[in-house]
Design a protein around this motif. Sequence first.
Motif: not given
Length: 293
Positions: A75-96
């Motif tokens: 459960x911890x790994x799956x939650x962390x995976x979702x968090x990383x995907x969200x941070x990567x997606x939102x962060x990349x859009x903000x960066x661009x």
Amino acid sequence: MISIKRRTIGDVIGDVIIYAIVTALAILMVVPFIYVIAASFAKEAEIQTRPIFFIPEHPTLDAYKQVFNPQGMGPTVLRALVISLGVTLIGTLINLFFTLTMAYGLSRSRLVGGKLILNMVLFTMVFGGGMIPLFLVVKGLGLYDTYAALILPGCISAYNMLIVRNFFIELPRELEEAASIDGCTELGIFAKIALPLSMPIIATFGLFYAVGHWNNYFGALMYLNDSKKFPFQLVLRNLVMQTQDNSTSMDELPPEDTLKMAVIVIGTVPILCVYPFLQKHFAAGVMVGAVKG
């Protein structure tokens, strides 16, 4: 008549040497990754006795089961995976967003104060406050222990912004003049002309930003205190550290080396899955940055 230059022996030898060097470099880059994948399915004894192999003798999923164990780290790994995907997606859009808008504004010669702003950007490439001042700024702004601390402090890369600015400067002025005559505003020119022509460079730096966010564990280590907010890379890093410190017998836990290999594979595969969709634009964007930067 079109004259055809005959290839000399020297040209053939030069091509052979170049192809040999490129092939050797490709092997040096691919072979270690293949070994990591194979070792993630192997047993500890095989890793210890075989220096390098590409197919495990007795494949096992013990390491992956340990990482995604529903009764343990699952459960911890799956939650962390979702968090990383969200941070990567939102962060990349903000960066661009900030990189493209700032680069386009600084590429306009009629921008008031543009040279001053550009010099300030160049100043940040030479001088930096360091880790401690950055931490104090993040904490002073109330970003500590929030996902914003992983995104906002580095929402613009000065180097990337300068390359994108040079790209916008090289865009044909005739298109902008024609759009202005038709009544298009500056924002409309940016959205309808500049951005569609910028897909290669957007894909290039979008991939760079995404890889940076996905692999970033040090920022989370500095700015996050709640373990439930930890991203994927930090959770896997802690998992490996716990395995190293654990004194339990190997009969009860997967091999340390195998678990490390599985962690590397899990952390690398998502980015590898994204790259094929951006490969066409990525190659063109790298060339644009190299030629016009």
